[in-house]
Each structure stands twice: as structure tokens, then as C-alpha cells.
Design a protein around this motif. Structure first.
Motif, PDB file in Angstrom:
ATOM      1  N   ALA A  17       0.790  -1.229   0.000  1.00 47.37           N
ATOM      2  CA  ALA A  17       0.000   0.000   0.000  1.00 47.37           C
ATOM      3  C   ALA A  17       0.823   1.280   0.000  1.00 47.37           C
ATOM      4  N   PHE A  18       2.091   1.189   0.361  1.00 44.42           N
ATOM      5  CA  PHE A  18       2.949   2.375   0.387  1.00 44.42           C
ATOM      6  C   PHE A  18       4.402   1.911   0.391  1.00 44.42           C
ATOM      7  N   CYS A  19       5.333   2.834   0.609  1.00 42.72           N
ATOM      8  CA  CYS A  19       6.765   2.512   0.511  1.00 42.72           C
ATOM      9  C   CYS A  19       7.315   1.964   1.823  1.00 42.72           C
ATOM     10  N   ASP A  20       6.984   0.729   2.149  1.00 45.68           N
ATOM     11  CA  ASP A  20       7.636   0.117   3.301  1.00 45.68           C
ATOM     12  C   ASP A  20       8.742  -0.812   2.807  1.00 45.68           C
ATOM     13  N   TYR A  21       9.566  -1.254   3.718  1.00 50.88           N
ATOM     14  CA  TYR A  21      10.769  -2.024   3.380  1.00 50.88           C
ATOM     15  C   TYR A  21      10.467  -3.279   2.553  1.00 50.88           C
ATOM     16  N   PRO A  22       9.504  -4.141   2.954  1.00 51.67           N
ATOM     17  CA  PRO A  22       9.239  -5.346   2.149  1.00 51.67           C
ATOM     18  C   PRO A  22       8.811  -5.022   0.727  1.00 51.67           C
ATOM     19  N   ALA A  23       8.013  -3.950   0.567  1.00 43.76           N
ATOM     20  CA  ALA A  23       7.530  -3.591  -0.765  1.00 43.76           C
ATOM     21  C   ALA A  23       8.682  -3.200  -1.684  1.00 43.76           C
ATOM     22  N   ILE A  24       9.624  -2.408  -1.178  1.00 45.63           N
ATOM     23  CA  ILE A  24      10.736  -1.943  -2.006  1.00 45.63           C
ATOM     24  C   ILE A  24      11.737  -3.078  -2.269  1.00 45.63           C
ATOM     25  N   ILE A  25      11.991  -3.903  -1.261  1.00 45.89           N
ATOM     26  CA  ILE A  25      12.905  -5.032  -1.453  1.00 45.89           C
ATOM     27  C   ILE A  25      12.406  -5.944  -2.568  1.00 45.89           C
ATOM     28  N   ARG A  26      11.094  -6.124  -2.673  1.00 45.40           N
ATOM     29  CA  ARG A  26      10.536  -6.997  -3.709  1.00 45.40           C
ATOM     30  C   ARG A  26      10.658  -6.394  -5.111  1.00 45.40           C
ATOM     31  N   THR A  27      11.005  -5.129  -5.222  1.00 48.72           N
ATOM     32  CA  THR A  27      11.235  -4.539  -6.548  1.00 48.72           C
ATOM     33  C   THR A  27      12.682  -4.692  -7.004  1.00 48.72           C
ATOM     34  N   THR A  28      13.547  -5.157  -6.108  1.00 41.00           N
ATOM     35  CA  THR A  28      14.961  -5.290  -6.464  1.00 41.00           C
ATOM     36  C   THR A  28      15.216  -6.612  -7.185  1.00 41.00           C
ATOM     37  N   CYS A  29      16.411  -6.736  -7.729  1.00 45.39           N
ATOM     38  CA  CYS A  29      16.796  -7.958  -8.434  1.00 45.39           C
ATOM     39  C   CYS A  29      17.376  -9.007  -7.487  1.00 45.39           C
ATOM     40  N   SER A  30      17.267  -8.756  -6.189  1.00 43.00           N
ATOM     41  CA  SER A  30      17.890  -9.630  -5.190  1.00 43.00           C
ATOM     42  C   SER A  30      16.883 -10.599  -4.588  1.00 43.00           C
ATOM     43  N   ASP A  31      17.403 -11.600  -3.909  1.00 43.23           N
ATOM     44  CA  ASP A  31      16.568 -12.565  -3.194  1.00 43.23           C
ATOM     45  C   ASP A  31      15.947 -11.865  -1.990  1.00 43.23           C
ATOM     46  N   PRO A  32      14.624 -11.652  -1.972  1.00 45.08           N
ATOM     47  CA  PRO A  32      14.011 -10.899  -0.873  1.00 45.08           C
ATOM     48  C   PRO A  32      14.148 -11.567   0.484  1.00 45.08           C
ATOM     49  N   GLU A  33      14.108 -12.912   0.518  1.00 42.45           N
ATOM     50  CA  GLU A  33      14.181 -13.619   1.792  1.00 42.45           C
ATOM     51  C   GLU A  33      15.499 -13.350   2.517  1.00 42.45           C
ATOM     52  N   TYR A  34      16.565 -13.219   1.781  1.00 44.48           N
ATOM     53  CA  TYR A  34      17.868 -12.935   2.381  1.00 44.48           C
ATOM     54  C   TYR A  34      17.827 -11.609   3.135  1.00 44.48           C
TER      55      TYR A  34
END
Length: 308
Positions: free
Chosen positions: A176-193
Motif C-alpha cells: 500500500a505504500f513505501c515500506d521495506y518489504p515492498a521496495i525489497i521486492r522490486t529489487t533484483c535480489s533474493d528478498p528472503e535474504y
């Protein structure tokens, strides 16, 4: 920890967390009303305390600090959600998005710190009533508040620092807004790490503050048992406001932060509901709890409405 996806230059993000909402304008108006009422109530609380020298005491300084934290916390994300739902503007620029993430996490950390310090204040007031004002002076209270704000800023700054070093493969925010999980999921990296890296810090802060609050109340219960009936009633009334505020904040936070790490899967609507409740609920409830249960503030409000 980077995948092989081709990275892109992101100048703005698209917020898609409300795409499945049936009546977005109605939801946005409700959030707007709650946000405005909460901010106004907290501002009134602050003004009462600032302009009345009789309220320049440690307990009221801590209430004032909590009101400032509540305004920051709810203002970090509410305007963006209102704009998305009511006006249909779903884009947010990259830098404002990182600032929003910083402000949101600073508000969340400071809410926990503020509640922990207030629990300690109540323990000190009940266990050492005669030495209370010599132990916890206004000056020491302000220094303590300042230290916590510095620590909170340092902790909240870690998240934008992590994100800025990562390449982005997507520009759509799933939440719904710019929180950490939302932005991490837009990166090319493994989000779980990156979730696991930050989860340790979150758990430490959560359990440190909540554990400190619980220990404070164990101490309060011990001293209450040794007190007379009239003192017991006074002590329980003093602590009830704080307990309501603690419950209102920690319940959604524990469900969202801990149960999801333990494998509980939340739908997008459930996650949005919990996170919106965590930063809209306490700022709305807190000022009314303290206005209605703190006799000095309640007396001032009644005086304003009855003197004419």
C-alpha cells in the motif's frame, strides 16, 4: 544475492496494493477522517501540555513525546494512501519513497521506545513515589527522549541504506505504500535474504521493548500487592491508560512481524489491514485514552467547554 534479471533505472514507483479494493474512494475517505481526527487530537494534547506549566512534569513530557511520535507515524504513510485511494494517483518518486520508508520505520521504532519509557515511568512512580521527582526530573526526561530519538534515527536509517545499494528489476510496489518489504521486492535480489537480515533487528527491538514493559508491570503488580486498597485503585487507574495503548500497538505488530516469519501466510488484504491498523489505530486511540483518563488534561478540556 542478486538474480540474473536485467536491472532498470527507477525514478518512480507504482503503488498497486489497493488495486483489488472494491470501493477505493470510500476506504480513502475513512482513512482520511481517522487520520485528521488522530492528528488533531494529538496536536491538542501537545498544546495543552506545552502551554500549561502545571503539566511540565516527566509523565506529561512523555505523553507529549508519544503524541509527536504518533503524528510522525501516521503521517508517514496515510497521505500517500489517501492520495492513491481518493485521487487515484498511484505513483511516487524514488527519493520521496525512501524518505517515507525512513519516516515510517522511525515512527514504528519510536512508538516502541516511547511505550517502554512510559512503562518505566509508571514503575518508578509507584515503587518510589517520594523519590520519583528527584530520580526522574524534567531535564533527565528530555535527555532520555533525545537519546531515544537519536537511536531511533540510526536504526531507521539502516533500511534506506540497504535499499539504495541494490539494483531494481521492477517499479511496481505490491503493497500500500513505501515500506521495506515492498521496495525489497522490486529489487533484483533474493528478498528472503534481506528479510531475514532485518528480521533479527526487528525481533530484538520488539522483544526488548515488550519484555521491558512486561518486567515493569511485574514490578508494578508486586508493589500494588503491598499497597492499601485506595492506593491499589489509584495505581490501577494510572496504569490502565498505558496498558490500553500498549495492547493497541503491539497486537497487530506481533501478528504481522512474528507470525509471518513463523510461516503464517497473510493475503494482501489481511496484510494491508494489519499494517494500516498499526499506524492508524494507536495515534487515534492514544490521545483520547490520555485525555479521558488523565485528570489534569480532562479537567482542562471540561473547563474549556463549561466556562462559557
Amino acid at each position: 544475492m542478486t538474480s540474473n534479471n536485467t536491472s532498470i533505472q527507477v525514478t518512480e514507483f507504482i503503488i498497486s496494493g489497493f488495486d483489488s479494493v472494491n470501493m477505493p474512494v470510500a476506504v480513502g475517505v475513512v482513512i482520511l477522517i481517522v487520520y485528521v481526527v488522530g492528528c488533531l487530537a494529538n496536536i491538542i494534547n501537545i498544546l495543552f501540555i506545552v502551554y500549561d506549566k502545571k503539566l511540565h512534569k516527566p509523565m506529561y513530557l512523555l505523553i507529549c513525546n508519544l503524541a509527536v511520535v504518533d503524528i510522525l507515524y501516521t503521517s508517514s504513510a496515510s497521505p500517500t494512501m489517501i492520495r492513491t485511494l481518493v485521487a487515484g494517483v498511484k505513483t511516487i518518486s524514488y527519493v520521496p519513497c525512501l524518505i517515507q520508508m525512513f519516516a515510517f520505520n522511525l515512527g514504528a521504532v519510536m512508538e516502541m521506545f516511547a511505550l517502554a519509557v512510559m512503562a518505566f515511568d509508571r514503575l518508578l512512580a509507584i515503587s518510589c513515589p517520594f523519590q520519583y521527582h528527584s530520580y526522574l526530573t524534567n531535564g533527565r526526561t528530555l535527555i532520555l527522549i533525545f537519546i531515544w530519538w537519536v537511536v531511533g534515527c540510526c536504526l531507521a536509517a539502516v533500511l534506506p541504506a540497504i535499499v539504495t545499494d541494490l539494483p531494481h528489476c521492477y517499479s511496481v510496489l505490491k503493497y500500500a505504500f513505501c515500506d521495506y518489504p515492498a521496495i525489497i521486492r522490486t529489487t533484483c535480489s533474493d528478498p528472503e535474504y534481506y528479510f531475514n537480515r532485518i528480521a533479527i533487528t526487528v525481533f530484538i527491538i520488539l522483544f526488548f521493548t515488550f519484555g521491558f514493559i512486561c518486567l515493569s508491570y511485574f514490578g508494578i503488580i508486586f508493589f500494588v500487592k503491598l499497597s492499601s486498597s485506595s492506593d491499589k485503585k489509584k495505581m490501577s487507574s494510572t496504569c490502565l491508560s498505558h496498558l490500553i495503548v500498549v495492547t493497541c500497538y503491539y497486537c497487530p505488530v506481533f501478528v504481522r512481524s512474528i507470525l509471518t516469519r513463523l510461516g503464517v501466510v497473510l493475503s494482501l488484504q489481511e496484510r494491508n489491514g494489519l499494517i494500516i491498523g498499526s499506524f492508524l489505530g494507536p495515534p487515534l486511540v492514544n490521545p483520547f485514552v490520555y485525555c479521558l483518563r488523565t485528570k489534569e488534561i480532562k479537567y482542562k478540556i471540561l473547563k474549556i467547554f463549561t466556562e462559557h
